[in-house]
Scaffold this active site. Structure first.
Site, PDB file in Angstrom:
ATOM      1  N   ASP A 297       0.886  -1.153   0.000  1.00 11.44           N
ATOM      2  CA  ASP A 297       0.000   0.000   0.000  1.00 11.44           C
ATOM      3  C   ASP A 297       0.933   1.215   0.000  1.00 11.44           C
ATOM      4  OD1 ASP A 297      -2.272   1.716   0.521  1.00 11.44           O
ATOM      5  OD2 ASP A 297      -1.621   1.757   2.604  1.00 11.44           O
TER       6      ASP A 297
ATOM      7  N   ASP B  29      -0.056   5.092   1.205  1.00  9.47           N
ATOM      8  CA  ASP B  29      -0.268   6.031   2.312  1.00  9.47           C
ATOM      9  C   ASP B  29      -0.225   5.312   3.663  1.00  9.47           C
ATOM     10  OD1 ASP B  29      -0.598   8.148   0.547  1.00  9.47           O
ATOM     11  OD2 ASP B  29      -2.762   7.865   0.402  1.00  9.47           O
TER      12      ASP B  29
END
Length: 241
Positions: free
Chosen positions: A8, A10
């Site tokens: 991922d 953020d």
């Protein structure tokens, strides 16, 4: 047999939310209530379109947006981890699946000098139009009821693995590294030899621990190892190499 690292972005690769970090390019670093209150659950991408329109309305230039995005901090240990991946590209593939957007991620990775560590980025396409406004589109359409309307990370991962398999590449182990609720869905396509790595204290860790306590037939097969810095992921990766 290669290793696949799936990240991922953020609160995982970077230690903040790129979609809220961009507000720092505004004079008051804040949105008016009219924009803030326009968000609808599950429709973040449309909301970011309105955010970027507001930023454009304030005469903030694309160069200013980029320079602000390049200052977002990486999570501790992540640049070392990406450097290790870059140095071992013959045995490690690396992809990012994110609900941010292509421009933000490209700028941030380019500024770090580590863009070559990442083979592919799957995220919402973005571009500046002729008026200098940034437009964000859906990553794809899907029929998963668990995920935001614009992105099902499981579908992205399954399609990537299928295409790699068609090209003769199979993975001995997959590491999935994330933090959020939308990182749960892709963990269900991982195998017993794979590892899901939720960030400690974040939503994904809580969801996984709830799953493990239920011990139902649908619980995931992958091993769960929580992390708080990229250094822990790096050590885990080194040990398996």
């Amino acid at each position: 047999m290669k290793t696949l690292m799936v990240f991922d972005f953020d609160h995982t690769v970077v230690d903040d939310n790129s979609d809220t970090w961009v507000l720092r390019c505004l004079p008051g670093e804040a949105l008016p209530d009219s924009v803030k209150k326009s968000y609808r659950k599950g429709h973040w991408t449309e909301f970011m379109g309105r955010v970027m329109k507001y930023i454009g309305d304030q005469d903030v230039s694309p160069d200013r947006v980029r320079s602000v995005m390049e200052t977002i901090p990486f999570t501790a240990g992540m640049t070392d981890l990406l450097t290790l991946i870059l140095e071992n590209k013959s045995s490690i593939d690396c992809i990012v699946i994110s609900d941010s957007n292509a421009l933000f991620i490209d700028w941030i990775l380019q500024a770090s000098g580590l863009q070559a560590a990442v083979d592919q980025v799957f995220t919402n396409p973005a571009k500046f139009n002729e008026l200098g406004y940034m437009e964000v589109q859906y990553c794809h359409s899907h029929d998963c009821t668990q995920c935001p309307v614009n992105l099902c990370k499981r579908r992205v991962l399954e399609l990537y693995l299928s295409e790699r398999s068609d090209g003769g590449v199979s993975y001995e182990r997959i590491y999935y590294v994330g933090d959020g609720g939308n990182d749960l869905c892709p963990t269900f396509c991982l195998r017993g030899n794979d590892v899901v790595m939720p960030r400690k204290g974040y939503t994904l860790e809580k969801l996984l621990s709830r799953l493990e306590s239920q011990k139902d037939d649908n619980s995931l097969r992958a091993k769960v190892i929580a992390w708080s810095s990229g250094t822990e992921i790096l050590e885990e990766l080194k040990a398996s190499m």
